[in-house]
Scaffold this motif. Structure first.
Motif, mmCIF file in Angstrom:
data_model
loop_
_atom_site.group_PDB
_atom_site.id
_atom_site.type_symbol
_atom_site.label_atom_id
_atom_site.label_comp_id
_atom_site.label_asym_id
_atom_site.label_seq_id
_atom_site.Cartn_x
_atom_site.Cartn_y
_atom_site.Cartn_z
ATOM 1 N N LEU A 110 40.648 29.151 31.854
ATOM 2 C CA LEU A 110 42.006 29.306 32.366
ATOM 3 C C LEU A 110 42.267 28.317 33.487
ATOM 4 C CD1 LEU A 110 42.182 33.218 32.612
ATOM 5 C CD2 LEU A 110 43.047 31.760 30.764
ATOM 6 N N ALA A 111 43.445 27.681 33.439
ATOM 7 C CA ALA A 111 43.875 26.837 34.550
ATOM 8 C C ALA A 111 44.277 27.731 35.723
ATOM 9 C CB ALA A 111 45.057 25.963 34.123
ATOM 10 N N GLU A 140 33.660 31.017 38.098
ATOM 11 C CA GLU A 140 33.315 31.978 37.063
ATOM 12 C C GLU A 140 34.059 33.281 37.349
ATOM 13 O OE1 GLU A 140 31.841 31.034 34.489
ATOM 14 O OE2 GLU A 140 31.179 29.087 35.240
ATOM 15 N N GLU A 141 34.030 34.193 36.419
ATOM 16 C CA GLU A 141 34.803 35.415 36.581
ATOM 17 C C GLU A 141 34.360 36.206 37.816
ATOM 18 O OE1 GLU A 141 36.044 39.494 34.177
ATOM 19 O OE2 GLU A 141 34.857 37.947 33.160
ATOM 20 N N ALA A 142 33.066 36.227 38.083
ATOM 21 C CA ALA A 142 32.583 36.948 39.266
ATOM 22 C C ALA A 142 33.134 36.324 40.549
ATOM 23 C CB ALA A 142 31.056 36.947 39.294
ATOM 24 N N ASP A 143 33.221 34.979 40.594
ATOM 25 C CA ASP A 143 33.808 34.299 41.754
ATOM 26 C C ASP A 143 35.274 34.697 41.916
ATOM 27 O OD1 ASP A 143 31.412 32.795 42.088
ATOM 28 O OD2 ASP A 143 32.105 31.360 40.578
ATOM 29 N N ARG A 145 36.856 37.383 40.895
ATOM 30 C CA ARG A 145 37.046 38.754 41.338
ATOM 31 C C ARG A 145 36.659 38.924 42.804
ATOM 32 N NH1 ARG A 145 40.875 40.694 38.304
ATOM 33 N NH2 ARG A 145 40.323 41.005 36.118
ATOM 34 N N ARG A 146 35.592 38.266 43.215
ATOM 35 C CA ARG A 146 35.154 38.373 44.605
ATOM 36 C C ARG A 146 36.212 37.821 45.560
ATOM 37 N NH1 ARG A 146 31.266 35.347 44.210
ATOM 38 N NH2 ARG A 146 31.963 33.508 45.376
ATOM 39 N N MET A 147 36.847 36.733 45.164
ATOM 40 C CA MET A 147 37.800 36.059 46.053
ATOM 41 C C MET A 147 39.206 36.645 45.984
ATOM 42 S SD MET A 147 36.726 32.091 45.472
ATOM 43 C CE MET A 147 35.116 31.470 45.923
ATOM 44 N N PHE A 148 39.609 37.117 44.796
ATOM 45 C CA PHE A 148 41.015 37.493 44.630
ATOM 46 C C PHE A 148 41.238 38.956 44.267
ATOM 47 C CE2 PHE A 148 40.569 32.959 43.678
ATOM 48 C CZ PHE A 148 41.391 32.449 44.660
ATOM 49 N N GLY A 149 40.162 39.700 44.062
ATOM 50 C CA GLY A 149 40.310 41.132 43.865
ATOM 51 C C GLY A 149 40.008 41.589 42.452
ATOM 52 N N GLU A 173 33.737 34.944 27.335
ATOM 53 C CA GLU A 173 33.471 34.722 28.759
ATOM 54 C C GLU A 173 34.680 33.966 29.309
ATOM 55 O OE1 GLU A 173 29.838 32.662 29.407
ATOM 56 O OE2 GLU A 173 28.618 34.136 28.312
ATOM 57 N N ILE A 174 35.086 34.301 30.532
ATOM 58 C CA ILE A 174 36.254 33.663 31.127
ATOM 59 C C ILE A 174 35.827 32.812 32.315
ATOM 60 C CG2 ILE A 174 38.443 34.054 32.317
ATOM 61 C CD1 ILE A 174 38.939 36.410 30.553
ATOM 62 N N HIS A 175 36.309 31.581 32.329
ATOM 63 C CA HIS A 175 36.026 30.613 33.389
ATOM 64 C C HIS A 175 37.362 30.069 33.895
ATOM 65 C CE1 HIS A 175 32.173 30.731 31.207
ATOM 66 N NE2 HIS A 175 32.891 30.445 30.132
ATOM 67 N N PHE A 176 37.327 29.419 35.062
ATOM 68 C CA PHE A 176 38.554 28.927 35.691
ATOM 69 C C PHE A 176 38.335 27.498 36.163
ATOM 70 C CE2 PHE A 176 37.993 33.415 36.184
ATOM 71 C CZ PHE A 176 39.238 33.982 35.960
ATOM 72 N N ALA A 177 39.188 26.583 35.712
ATOM 73 C CA ALA A 177 39.087 25.183 36.137
ATOM 74 C C ALA A 177 40.354 24.462 35.723
ATOM 75 C CB ALA A 177 37.866 24.502 35.524
ATOM 76 N N ASN A 178 40.599 23.311 36.326
ATOM 77 C CA ASN A 178 41.748 22.490 35.951
ATOM 78 C C ASN A 178 41.338 21.170 35.298
ATOM 79 O OD1 ASN A 178 44.066 24.084 36.875
ATOM 80 N ND2 ASN A 178 43.091 23.873 38.874
ATOM 81 N N ASP A 179 40.063 20.851 35.364
ATOM 82 C CA ASP A 179 39.549 19.679 34.655
ATOM 83 C C ASP A 179 39.178 20.130 33.240
ATOM 84 O OD1 ASP A 179 38.198 17.531 33.577
ATOM 85 O OD2 ASP A 179 36.857 17.255 35.286
#
Length: 393
Positions: A110-111, A140-143, A145-149, A173-179
Motif C-alpha cells: 500500500l502507498a 511492515e504491518e507491525a510498524d 500498527r505501532r505508530m498509527f494505532g 501480508e501487507i506492507h507500506f511503501a511508495n517506491d
C-alpha cells in the motif's frame, strides 16, 4: 436580444435497465420524452451524456470473483505482489476476494499516507511527527500498527482498510511503501493495481528485474468461462455488484455513441453530441479524495467533443486591458474581443486563469455531479449551452 441563461444541465430519468435491453432505444426514448414533456428547444452542440454503468448493465458485462480467481491463477504460478491498490470497498474489495480465491500467496503493498486517489491510511500530522520519510521508508504491518494505532478509520467510510483487506484475504501480508520496487523484496511476480500511474510503474518494475508484470487492465481483458471482459481496461473501472460479482467497464462504446447520435440528429435536425461518462475528475476538499477511480472519464464520445476549451478569461481582460472603460464601453469591448478571438488562444495572456482540460473531462465531471451516485434515477444527462459564450445570441 441578450441571452440571460448560459449552460443548463438536466438529469434525464430512464426506466430500470436490464441485461439485453436496447440502450440506444431506451436513451433515445427517454431524452425525446423529456424534450417533449418540458417543451425544450434543441440546439446544435447540445450534449447527451450516458453513464457507463447503464451501458455495462445493458451489455451484461459482469464477472464473478471465481472467474477473476481463474484468470489470476492462469497468469501467476505462485506468489503475487499486489502493488498500490486503492482503498475502496466498491472498487477493490471484490477484486481482492478474487485474487485471494486464486490460492496464491499475496503480498499487498500500500502507498502511504494515501492511495493514488487520495484515500488516507493515516493522519498527515501524525506521520510528520514520526520523522519517517515516506519516499524511502518501507513499513511492515507491525510498524504501521505501532505508530498509527490498532484501528485507523477512513474519514468518510469509517472503515479500517488494512483490517478489511486482511479479512478478505487471510493469505496476504501487507506492507507500506511508495517506491514500487520495494515489492521486489517479497516477490518478482507483480500485479500493478494503480490506475493512472500503471504504465510507468510497469516499466520501472521491468527495468528493476521483475519477472511477471501485469496490471488490473490485464485481468479479464478477455472472457473467462463466459465472463464479461474489457479488452482495453480489464478490471479497471469495475464496481462491486454483489457479494461475489463485479460490473466491468463497458466495451464497444464508440458504436453506441455513434448510433445514438444518429437517431438524435434525425429527430432534432440539430448536431447533437453524445458521450459515455464514468467518474468525474475532481477532488473532495474535506476527505481529500480525487474522484477519478475509473481509468478515463469518458471511454467514448462523438467527434464534436474532441479538444479543449478556447476561452478568454473575462475577468483578467476586464481588470487589465479594459479597466479604464465605463460599464457600457467594457461590455461592448468584451463582446468584440470574444467575437474576434483567435481559433487557438493557447499560450496567450487572454487565457490566464483558465484550466486547459479536455472537453470530455469537463463535461463528464459536470454530468457525474448532476446524476449523482445514489437514487436520483437520472443516469442520462442533457447539457445545453456549454459551447456558448458571453457573445452568443
Amino acid at each position: 436580444m441578450k441571452r440571460h441563461i448560459g449552460t443548463v444541465t438536466r438529469g434525464i430519468r430512464t426506466p430500470i435497465v436490464k441485461t439485453g435491453d436496447d440502450l440506444v432505444e431506451i436513451v433515445y426514448d427517454s431524452v425525446t420524452s423529456a424534450i417533449e414533456s418540458e417543451n425544450i428547444q434543441m440546439h446544435d452542440k447540445d450534449v447527451v451524456c450516458v453513464t457507463e454503468s447503464l451501458f455495462a448493465r445493458a451489455q451484461g458485462n459482469y464477472a464473478t470473483t471465481e472467474q477473476i480467481a481463474k484468470d489470476v491463477a492462469n497468469k501467476f504460478p505462485d506468489e503475487v505482489g499486489v502493488l498500490f491498490p486503492i482503498l475502496s470497498r466498491n472498487r477493490f474489495s471484490a477484486i481482492l476476494k478474487g485474487l485471494a480465491a486464486s490460492g496464491r500467496k499475496l503480498h499487498i503493498l500500500l502507498a502511504y499516507p494515501s492511495d493514488e486517489v487520495g484515500n488516507h491510511l493515516m493522519d498527515l500530522k501524525h506521520l510528520y511527527s514520526t520523522g519517517i520519510n515516506p519516499y524511502t521508508t518501507v513499513l511492515e504491518e507491525a510498524d504501521y500498527r505501532r505508530m498509527f494505532g490498532e484501528e485507523v478509520k477512513h474519514t468518510f467510510t469509517g472503515i479500517d482498510y488494512v483490517t478489511l483487506y486482511k479479512e478478505i484475504a487471510p493469505n496476504c501480508e501487507i506492507h507500506f511503501a511508495n517506491d514500487p520496487k520495494a515489492i521486489l523484496n517479497y516477490t518478482k511476480d507483480i500485479l500493478v493495481c494503480s490506475i493512472h500511474t500503471r504504465e510507468a510503474v510497469k516499466e520501472e518494475l521491468k527495468a528493476a528485474g521483475a519477472n511477471i508484470v501485469l496490471g488490473l487492465d490485464d485481468i479479464l481483458n478477455e472472457s473467462v468461462d463466459g465472463s464479461g471482459y474489457n479488452e482495453e481496461f480489464g478490471l479497471l473501472g469495475s464496481n462491486i455488484s454483489g457479494d461475489d460479482k463485479l460490473k466491468l467497464f463497458p466495451r464497444d462504446n464508440q458504436a453506441f455513441v455513434d448510433a445514438l447520435q444518429e437517431k438524435l440528429i434525425a429527430y432534432s435536425q440539430k448536431q447533437i453530441e453524445v458521450m459515455i461518462y464514468g467518474d468525474g475528475a475532481f477532488k473532495d476538499p474535506v476527505g481529500k479524495i480525487w474522484e477519478l477511480a475509473d481509468p478515463v472519464v469518458s471511454p467514448a464520445y462523438t467527434s464534436g467533443l474532441e479538444g479543449t476549451p478556447n476561452e478568454i478569461k473575462m475577468k483578467y481582460v476586464a481588470d487589465t486591458e479594459f479597466q479604464g472603460l465605463s460599464k457600457e464601453e467594457m461590455e461592448e469591448a468584451m463582446l468584440q474581443r470574444i467575437n474576434a478571438k483567435q481559433a487557438d488562444l493557447t499560450g496567450t495572456n487572454d487565457t490566464l486563469g483558465t484550466t486547459p482540460r479536455r472537453l470530455t473531462d469537463l463535461l463528464g465531471s459536470l454530468a457525474d455531479l448532476t446524476s449523482g451516485s445514489g437514487d436520483k434515477g437520472t443516469p442520462v444527462v442533457y447539457i445545453q449551452g456549454y459551447f456558448d459564450n458571453y457573445a452568443s445570441l
